[in-house]
Design a protein around this motif. Structure first.
Motif, PDB file in Angstrom:
ATOM      1  N   LEU A 118       6.293   1.907  48.273  1.00 21.36           N
ATOM      2  CA  LEU A 118       4.978   1.581  48.825  1.00 21.36           C
ATOM      3  C   LEU A 118       4.270   2.836  49.335  1.00 21.36           C
ATOM      4  CD1 LEU A 118       6.069  -1.566  50.875  1.00 21.36           C
ATOM      5  CD2 LEU A 118       5.209  -1.480  48.530  1.00 21.36           C
ATOM      6  N   GLY A 119       2.967   2.901  49.106  1.00 17.29           N
ATOM      7  CA  GLY A 119       2.164   4.011  49.605  1.00 17.29           C
ATOM      8  C   GLY A 119       2.628   5.351  49.060  1.00 17.29           C
ATOM      9  N   ILE A 120       2.817   6.319  49.956  1.00 18.53           N
ATOM     10  CA  ILE A 120       3.307   7.644  49.560  1.00 18.53           C
ATOM     11  C   ILE A 120       4.793   7.790  49.870  1.00 18.53           C
ATOM     12  CG2 ILE A 120       1.040   8.715  49.852  1.00 18.53           C
ATOM     13  CD1 ILE A 120       2.067   9.883  52.502  1.00 18.53           C
TER      14      ILE A 120
ATOM     15  N   ARG B  80      -6.066   5.271  51.256  1.00 21.10           N
ATOM     16  CA  ARG B  80      -6.639   4.970  49.947  1.00 21.10           C
ATOM     17  C   ARG B  80      -5.766   5.637  48.888  1.00 21.10           C
ATOM     18  NH1 ARG B  80      -8.564   2.199  53.017  1.00 21.10           N
ATOM     19  NH2 ARG B  80     -10.746   1.639  53.383  1.00 21.10           N
ATOM     20  N   ASN B  81      -5.351   4.852  47.886  1.00 25.81           N
ATOM     21  CA  ASN B  81      -4.497   5.401  46.844  1.00 25.81           C
ATOM     22  C   ASN B  81      -5.297   6.220  45.843  1.00 25.81           C
ATOM     23  OD1 ASN B  81      -5.736   3.549  45.115  1.00 25.81           O
ATOM     24  ND2 ASN B  81      -4.054   2.081  45.245  1.00 25.81           N
ATOM     25  N   PHE B  82      -4.659   6.626  44.763  1.00 28.89           N
ATOM     26  CA  PHE B  82      -5.308   7.533  43.823  1.00 28.89           C
ATOM     27  C   PHE B  82      -6.532   6.910  43.160  1.00 28.89           C
ATOM     28  CE2 PHE B  82      -5.722  10.274  40.087  1.00 28.89           C
ATOM     29  CZ  PHE B  82      -5.488  11.517  40.648  1.00 28.89           C
ATOM     30  N   ASP B  83      -6.565   5.594  43.090  1.00 29.17           N
ATOM     31  CA  ASP B  83      -7.725   4.892  42.522  1.00 29.17           C
ATOM     32  C   ASP B  83      -8.723   4.481  43.596  1.00 29.17           C
ATOM     33  OD1 ASP B  83      -6.809   5.008  39.846  1.00 29.17           O
ATOM     34  OD2 ASP B  83      -5.387   3.408  40.286  1.00 29.17           O
ATOM     35  N   ASN B  84      -8.577   5.082  44.804  1.00 24.11           N
ATOM     36  CA  ASN B  84      -9.469   4.821  45.939  1.00 24.11           C
ATOM     37  C   ASN B  84      -9.455   3.350  46.355  1.00 24.11           C
ATOM     38  OD1 ASN B  84     -11.281   5.786  47.928  1.00 24.11           O
ATOM     39  ND2 ASN B  84     -13.044   5.077  46.743  1.00 24.11           N
ATOM     40  N   LYS B  85      -8.276   2.734  46.310  1.00 28.97           N
ATOM     41  CA  LYS B  85      -8.137   1.332  46.685  1.00 28.97           C
ATOM     42  C   LYS B  85      -7.209   1.175  47.878  1.00 28.97           C
ATOM     43  CE  LYS B  85      -8.883  -0.470  41.996  1.00 28.97           C
ATOM     44  NZ  LYS B  85      -8.313  -1.262  40.888  1.00 28.97           N
ATOM     45  N   VAL B  86      -7.436   0.107  48.639  1.00 28.99           N
ATOM     46  CA  VAL B  86      -6.561  -0.245  49.754  1.00 28.99           C
ATOM     47  C   VAL B  86      -5.310  -0.911  49.197  1.00 28.99           C
ATOM     48  CG1 VAL B  86      -6.347  -1.628  51.846  1.00 28.99           C
ATOM     49  CG2 VAL B  86      -8.530  -0.533  51.286  1.00 28.99           C
ATOM     50  N   GLU B  87      -4.151  -0.645  49.810  1.00 31.04           N
ATOM     51  CA  GLU B  87      -2.917  -1.301  49.399  1.00 31.04           C
ATOM     52  C   GLU B  87      -2.560  -2.379  50.415  1.00 31.04           C
ATOM     53  OE1 GLU B  87       0.289   1.195  48.250  1.00 31.04           O
ATOM     54  OE2 GLU B  87      -0.914   2.348  46.829  1.00 31.04           O
TER      55      GLU B  87
ATOM     56  N   LEU C 250       0.422  -2.285  53.069  1.00 35.65           N
ATOM     57  CA  LEU C 250       0.456  -1.284  54.124  1.00 35.65           C
ATOM     58  C   LEU C 250      -0.360  -1.748  55.318  1.00 35.65           C
ATOM     59  CD1 LEU C 250       0.009   2.047  52.108  1.00 35.65           C
ATOM     60  CD2 LEU C 250       2.136   0.977  52.867  1.00 35.65           C
ATOM     61  N   THR C 251       0.141  -1.488  56.507  1.00 33.98           N
ATOM     62  CA  THR C 251      -0.550  -1.844  57.745  1.00 33.98           C
ATOM     63  C   THR C 251      -0.341  -0.721  58.763  1.00 33.98           C
ATOM     64  OG1 THR C 251      -0.787  -3.582  59.419  1.00 33.98           O
ATOM     65  CG2 THR C 251       1.448  -3.088  58.677  1.00 33.98           C
ATOM     66  N   SER C 252      -0.706  -0.939  60.010  1.00 29.74           N
ATOM     67  CA  SER C 252      -0.564   0.097  61.039  1.00 29.74           C
ATOM     68  C   SER C 252       0.909   0.332  61.369  1.00 29.74           C
ATOM     69  CB  SER C 252      -1.310  -0.310  62.307  1.00 29.74           C
ATOM     70  OG  SER C 252      -2.692  -0.429  62.065  1.00 29.74           O
TER      71      SER C 252
ATOM     72  N   VAL D 261       5.773  -6.578  53.866  1.00 26.74           N
ATOM     73  CA  VAL D 261       6.305  -7.172  52.638  1.00 26.74           C
ATOM     74  C   VAL D 261       6.544  -8.661  52.842  1.00 26.74           C
ATOM     75  CG1 VAL D 261       8.074  -7.010  50.851  1.00 26.74           C
ATOM     76  CG2 VAL D 261       7.414  -4.963  52.137  1.00 26.74           C
ATOM     77  N   ASN D 262       5.969  -9.465  51.990  1.00 28.51           N
ATOM     78  CA  ASN D 262       6.112 -10.929  52.067  1.00 28.51           C
ATOM     79  C   ASN D 262       5.790 -11.447  53.468  1.00 28.51           C
ATOM     80  OD1 ASN D 262       6.938 -10.886  49.396  1.00 28.51           O
ATOM     81  ND2 ASN D 262       9.121 -10.899  49.900  1.00 28.51           N
ATOM     82  N   GLY D 263       4.766 -10.868  54.073  1.00 28.94           N
ATOM     83  CA  GLY D 263       4.328 -11.297  55.400  1.00 28.94           C
ATOM     84  C   GLY D 263       5.181 -10.780  56.541  1.00 28.94           C
TER      85      GLY D 263
END
Length: 432
Positions: free
Chosen positions: A38-40, A314-321, A324-326, A364-366
Motif C-alpha cells: 500500500l502507498g509507498i 497522491r499516487n503516480f496517477d495523482n489519485k487518492v488511495e 490509506l488514512t492518517s 484494510v477491510n475497514g
C-alpha cells in the motif's frame, strides 16, 4: 590538518557512493510484509539506533554523543566531529490464522557525518532509507470450463525511497535550538504480476511489470527549548514539521512471455512496452512534538506524539488511495547512565527502554492497522573513558490482526550501530 580534511572528504564521498545501494536494497531492511503493498510501503523511523531503544524518542533531548537525526535543531549539541552508522534487521512471523510464514531482512540502516561549523552551529550530512516495499503473494484458481486445469498468479513488489539530507542546527542564547534539514528523496518501485499457464510439457509465464522511478526535495524544520527546573534537572520541549513533498519521475509498463525448460523462467523475446509516461507523487506533511525531563548524563524520561495525514497522499496517477488514512504515533522512553565520572566501565554504559504505539496509515477491510512494540538497548563505550560508543537495540512487537482477511505480524527488530567521535579535529594546532 591536511589528513583530517582528506578523511572528511573521503567520508562524504563514501556517503554519496553508497546511495545506489540504498536505492536498490532499502526494501530488505525489514523483510516481506503484505502491508507494504500500500502507498509507498513501510515508512521507516529515521532515528538513530540509540533512539530506537527508547521507543524512537528524541525530539526534545540529545547528549552530544549520538547524532540526533530526528530533530535537526539538536545537532547543535554535537560539538565535535561525529560519525554514526549501523545495521538494522528484523525476524518476523506472518499469519492469517490458517497459514504462517517466517521471514528475515537486514540492511545498512544509515550513514551520518556531523561536524561543528562554529561553537553554536553544527552541520550534518546523512543517507538513510525512507520507505520500503517488499511483498509477494501467490494463489491458484481453476480455469473456467475445466475441472483439472488451473492457473497460478504471483504478485510481487520491491523497491522504496531513500533520502540524502543536509541538516543544520544552531543554539540561540542558552536555551533555544533551531534547525533545518534539506533532503532529496529518490528511488523506484517495481511491481510484477506473473501468471503461469501449463501448455503441453512446458510452463509458460505471462508477466506484466510496472516500474516507477521518482525523485524530489524535502524540507524539515525543528526546534527545541531547554528550561532548568532545579540544580540537576531540565525540562525540554521539541518538535519538527516536514513540509509536503512533490516527487517527479517516470513510469513504464511492460509485458513479457517467459518459458521454463528446467532452468527457471527465461524471457524468450524482448518485453513489449505497454505504456511509458511522466508523472509524480505527493507525500503529505508531518508534525511531531515531544517533551522530556532530563538530569544530564544521568536520567532522561521522554514522551512524544506525531501525525501524518496520508489521505493527502497522491499516487503516480495523482489519485487518492482509499486504503490509506492518517497515521499517528505515541512513544515513551527512558535512559539511565549510572555514573559518567566513574572509573568503572559499566558505570559509563547508557541503559535504555521504550514503548511505542503506532496507528499505521493502512486501512484494510475497514480495519485501521496498528503496531505496538517494547524496546530495550544500551550503548557501551569502545574503551575506558571513550566518547565513542557501540549502540545496540532490540524491540519486540506485533502489527495487524488475525481475521477479516488480514495478516498479523509478530516481530523482533535488532539494531547494531556505532557512534564514533573525535574530540581533536577542530583543536587549533600550535604547529601545522
Amino acid at each position: 590538518m591536511l589528513k583530517k580534511i582528506k578523511l572528511t572528504a573521503y567520508l562524504f564521498i563514501s556517503i554519496l557512493t553508497i546511495s545506489e545501494s540504498f536505492a536498490q536494497k532499502e526494501s530488505r531492511l525489514y523483510g516481506n510484509s503484505p502491508y507494504s503493498a500500500l502507498g509507498i510501503g513501510d515508512i521507516f523511523s529515521g532515528s538513530a539506533i540509540a533512539n530506537d531503544a527508547m521507543g524512537g524518542t528524541g525530539l526534545s533531548f540529545g547528549n552530544g554523543i549520538a547524532v540526533n537525526t530526528i530533530n535537526p535543531a539538536l545537532l547543535a549539541k554535537n560539538r565535535y566531529v561525529a560519525f554514526n552508522t549501523g545495521l538494522r534487521g528484523q525476524y518476523k512471523t506472518l499469519s492469517n490464522g490458517t497459514l504462517s510464514q517466517s521471514d528475515f531482512g537486514m540492511n545498512l540502516s544509515h550513514i551520518t557525518l556531523a561536524f561543528p561549523v562554529k561553537t553554536k552551529w553544527t552541520t550534518a550530512i546523512t543517507m538513510q532509507p525512507y520507505s520500503g516495499v517488499d511483498h509477494e503473494a501467490r494463489f491458484t484458481q481453476i480455469i473456467g470450463g475445466t475441472t483439472d486445469k488451473s492457473v497460478s498468479h504471483t504478485y510481487k513488489g520491491l523497491g522504496g525511497l531513500s533520502k540524502a539530507a543536509w541538516a543544520n542546527g544552531v543554539l540561540l542564547g542558552k536555551k533555544l535550538y533551531l534547525g533545518v534539514e534539506t533532503g532529496y528523496y529518490f528511488g523506484s518501485f517495481k511491481r510484477d504480476t506473473t501468471t503461469l499457464l501449463l501448455l503441453s510439457s512446458n510452463d509458460m509465464y505471462l508477466r506484466n511489470s510496472d516500474r516507477i522511478s521518482v525523485g524530489g526535495f524535502e524540507i524539515k524544520t525543528g526546534f527545541a527549548f531547554q528550561q532548568k527546573l532545579a540544580e540537576k534537572w531540565n525540562l525540554n520541549v521539541g518538535g519538527t514539521y516536514e513540509l509536503s513533498s512533490k516527487l517527479k519521475g517516470e513510469r513504464i509498463r511492460t509485458f513479457s512471455t517467459l518459458y521454463d525448460n528446467g532452468n527457471g523462467p527465461q524471457v524468450i523475446q524482448k518485453p513489449d512496452t505497454l505504456a511509458m509516461y511522466n508523472g509524480g507523487m505527493t507525500l503529505p506533511s508531518r508534525y511531531a512534538l515531544g517533551i522530556s525531563l532530563e538530569s544530564p548524563y544521568k536520567w532522561t524520561f521522554a514522551a512524544e506524539y506525531s501525525r501524518q495525514d496520508w489521505t493527502q497522499y497522491r499516487n503516480f496517477d495523482n489519485k487518492v488511495e482509499s486504503n490509506l488514512t492518517s497515521s499517528e504515533k505515541i512513544a515513551f522512553g527512558v535512559e539511565y547512565l549510572p555514573k559518567y565520572t566513574s572509573t568503572k566501565y559499566f558505570n559509563q554504559v547508557f541503559y535504555r527502554a521504550g514503548f511505542q504505539q503506532v496507528k499505521t496509515p493502512y486501512l484494510v477491510n475497514g480495519t485501521h492497522i496498528k503496531d505496538n512494540s517494547f524496546s530495550l538497548g544500551l550503548s557501551t563505550p569502545l574503551a575506558y573513558r571513550s566518547v565513542s560508543y557501540i549502540d545496540f537495540s532490540v524491540s519486540v512487537g506485533n502489527r495487524g490482526v488475525i481475521g477479516n482477511g488480514l495478516v498479523k505480524e509478530n516481530y523482533v527488530k535488532m539494531s547494531l550501530g556505532f557512534s564514533l567521535m573525535d574530540t581533536r579535529w577542530f583543536l587549533k594546532p600550535k604547529i601545522d
